[in-house]
Scaffold this motif. Structure first.
Motif: not given
Length: 63
Positions: A35-44
């Motif tokens: 489970r990671v915090k990633a940038i998806v569509n410009g939002t974390p």
């Protein structure tokens, strides 16, 4: 929560475990998901990603 990578779609695989005496039982192989915090569509956002996608650089980690 589904055991599936949100980047590549890798999920659980079902097969047979075969013992030395050839007794067959069902077995599942689960992917190594993190489970990671990633940038998806410009939002974390927190997403479930397999380690293969993390290593290959398909995921842009958020700080």
């Amino acid at each position: 929560m589904a055991r599936k990578c949100e980047i590549c779609g890798k999920g659980v695989v079902v097969g047979m475990k075969i013992s030395h005496s050839h007794i067959r039982t069902k077995k599942t192989w689960a992917p190594n998901l993190q489970r990671v915090k990633a940038i998806v569509n410009g939002t974390p956002r927190r997403i479930m990603v397999c380690t293969r996608c993390l290593r290959s650089g398909k995921v842009q980690r958020a700080i």
